[in-house]
Design a protein around this motif. Structure first.
Motif, PDB file in Angstrom:
ATOM      1  N   GLU A 247       0.837  -1.204   0.000  1.00  0.00           N
ATOM      2  CA  GLU A 247       0.000   0.000   0.000  1.00  0.00           C
ATOM      3  C   GLU A 247       0.875   1.258   0.000  1.00  0.00           C
ATOM      4  OE1 GLU A 247      -2.966  -0.178   3.099  1.00  0.00           O
ATOM      5  OE2 GLU A 247      -3.129   2.009   3.106  1.00  0.00           O
ATOM      6  N   LYS A 248       1.940   1.205   0.804  1.00  0.00           N
ATOM      7  CA  LYS A 248       2.853   2.350   0.859  1.00  0.00           C
ATOM      8  C   LYS A 248       3.483   2.607  -0.515  1.00  0.00           C
ATOM      9  CE  LYS A 248       4.306   2.246   5.653  1.00  0.00           C
ATOM     10  NZ  LYS A 248       5.127   1.300   6.392  1.00  0.00           N
ATOM     11  N   LEU A 249       3.788   1.524  -1.192  1.00  0.00           N
ATOM     12  CA  LEU A 249       4.466   1.616  -2.481  1.00  0.00           C
ATOM     13  C   LEU A 249       3.519   2.081  -3.579  1.00  0.00           C
ATOM     14  CD1 LEU A 249       7.351   0.766  -3.423  1.00  0.00           C
ATOM     15  CD2 LEU A 249       6.364  -1.424  -4.084  1.00  0.00           C
ATOM     16  N   SER A 250       2.284   1.580  -3.533  1.00  0.00           N
ATOM     17  CA  SER A 250       1.360   1.788  -4.657  1.00  0.00           C
ATOM     18  C   SER A 250       0.300   2.846  -4.378  1.00  0.00           C
ATOM     19  CB  SER A 250       0.651   0.474  -4.975  1.00  0.00           C
ATOM     20  OG  SER A 250      -0.191   0.118  -3.892  1.00  0.00           O
ATOM     21  N   GLY A 251       0.042   3.105  -3.096  1.00  0.00           N
ATOM     22  CA  GLY A 251      -1.054   4.010  -2.755  1.00  0.00           C
ATOM     23  C   GLY A 251      -2.413   3.334  -2.791  1.00  0.00           C
TER      24      GLY A 251
END
Lengths: 385, 88
Positions: A247-251
């Protein structure tokens, strides 16, 4: 402060989105046998291999049974591997699927879900995917093409995590997702590299040989199965952790389940797979009618997120589980899971069987069922014929 | 040592973990060393890996674990291995 993520977006059909994710995951060995509706994924992967974009050994096997056997062996030697199938192919692969689960081999397999004969059909339902629920595989299902891409990348990471070491099956609805083009936000290659470092675990060391696939005496067998159960339970928190990192990487937010307007809902749908999107439309329309509707989408089916199901459904006035697969002589497969999770609670659970063999299901079908529930006209199990 | 996480089913090779399987034998292979050419086919073919090489490179059968299947006698190009009935 708002962080603006620069995103690369492509228009991809589901099969090509999964192939794109596989290319970025850089597996060393692929063994895939073509079957509708998975074939165009295999074609895309072959293109990547032949153009040199994906440096992998593509083994042209004579059957799905061999495909799984080939990736099983390659994975034991430390290779990152991928295979994909559907329907009859998944059934033919079944013996090796149990071997891979029992041996706890890190493998990622995509299943472009399709109904099972007889009668013969190529259209979508979840009977093939659900039939593998006891094979010691982690099973996830995508709602849309974006999720199919994201879950494929996450599947490699989950499968290879040293706390888990289990094969992972990523299901996505045949045709409805495999052949539908959507806007897909993809990660950059270097982002995938940071999320998915090269595989570490392998069982081949010439200075310390081990035997794989050994015979076990009953007490050893029981202990190994007990360990597999613990690994499956342990994997829940690992999957959550990996999904948060993604989630942090992709949003994009990921969890074992997705709650769509279900926190304050009195009546809640439970679904898995592509038609969760139709259910969301139905929820919005029902809310406009004044019915407090919500949706709990199951994303990870094995391990089954019992605790989350209890958390979200315990105070609902009515729960409607939509099943695209059936356990004949018992009931809707997902409905059975939900009922078992809610054991001891007073939540009424209704089962709806629909969409078998590709029968069209639309938001209005979801709406009608919930309206009937509100008007106390819904039977315990309904088949939408 | 290879690091295998707990619960992954593997076996570590060990001589004799299934007991003295040579007791199952009905016929025993006997090597006539005068005919043996040290070709080692019997060593390669023995499915139980019970044929070792002596220092002079002649084969020697470990009768504790040889089950008497006769594969070595079949593959021997000079018929130097004879299957003899076990008499007890």
């Amino acid at each position: 402060m708002v962080q603006v993520l620069k995103k690369k977006a492509l228009a991809l059909v589901g099969n090509h989105a999964v192939a794109y994710a596989v290319k970025q995951a850089k597996p060393q060995v692929l063994a895939v046998y073509p079957i509708t509706p998975q074939t165009t994924m295999l074609e895309k992967l072959s293109e990547y291999v032949s153009s040199g974009e994906l440096k992998a050994e593509m083994i042209r096997v004579e059957s799905e049974h061999s495909a799984m056997a080939a990736v099983y062996g390659a994975a034991l030697s430390g290779a990152r591997v991928f295979t994909a199938t559907a329907s009859q192919g998944l059934l033919y692969m079944t013996e090796m699927i149990y071997w891979a689960g029992g041996q706890r081999v890190p493998i990622v397999a995509a299943v472009a879900t399709r109904a099972i004969a007889e009668p013969w059909t190529i259209w979508d339902d979840h009977q093939d995917f659900m039939s593998k629920r006891d094979a010691i595989w982690i099973q996830m299902m995508a709602e849309n093409v974006q999720e199919a891409y994201d879950l494929t990348l996450q599947a490699f990471r989950i499968s290879e995590d040293e706390r888990v070491i289990l094969p992972v099956m990523m299901g996505f609805d045949g045709f409805i997702l495999t052949h539908t083009m959507e806007r897909v936000e993809v990660l950059e290659d270097h982002e995938v590299d940071s999320f998915l470092p090269p595989r570490k675990f392998n069982l081949i060391d010439f200075s310390d040989p081990v035997g794989v696939g050994p015979i076990a005496q009953p007490d050893e067998y029981m202990r190994i199965r007990f360990e597999a159960m613990k690994a499956m339970e342990r994997s829940k928190s690992v999957i959550e952790e990996i999904m948060k990192e993604y989630e942090k990487l992709s949003g994009r937010k990921y969890d074992l389940v997705e709650c769509y307007k279900c926190e304050d809902a009195k009546y809640i749908f439970v679904t898995i797979g592509a038609w969760s999107g139709d259910a969301k439309v139905a929820v919005d329309r029902l809310r406009n009618e004044g019915i407090e509707a919500g949706l709990l989408k199951i994303r990870v089916f094995r391990p089954f997120p019992k605790e989350k199901v209890q958390e979200y459904l315990r105070s609902a006035k009515g729960v409607i589980v939509f099943d695209r697969a059936y356990s004949f002589g018992s009931g809707g497969i997902l409905a059975n899971e939900v009922k078992a999770s809610l054991y001891g609670l007073q939540t009424p659970v209704y089962s709806v069987i629909a969409g078998l063999g590709g029968k069209d299901v639309r938001p209005l079908h979801f709406q009608k069922v919930m309206e009937d529930l509100v008007n106390e006209k819904l039977e315990e199990e309904r088949w939408i014929l | 040592m290879i690091n295998v996480p707990e619960g992954i089913p593997i076996a570590r090779p060990k001589i004799g973990s299934a007991g003295k399987t040579g007791l199952w034998r009905v016929e025993r292979p006997e090597i006539h060393y005068d005919k043996c050419t040290k070709c080692r086919l019997c060593v390669l073919y023995c499915p139980e890996n019970t044929i070792d090489l002596l220092e002079n490179l002649y084969p020697q059968i470990d009768y504790n674990y040889c089950k008497g299947c006769g594969v070595c006698a079949q593959v021997c190009p000079t018929k130097a291995i004879e299957m003899v009935k076990e008499v007890k």
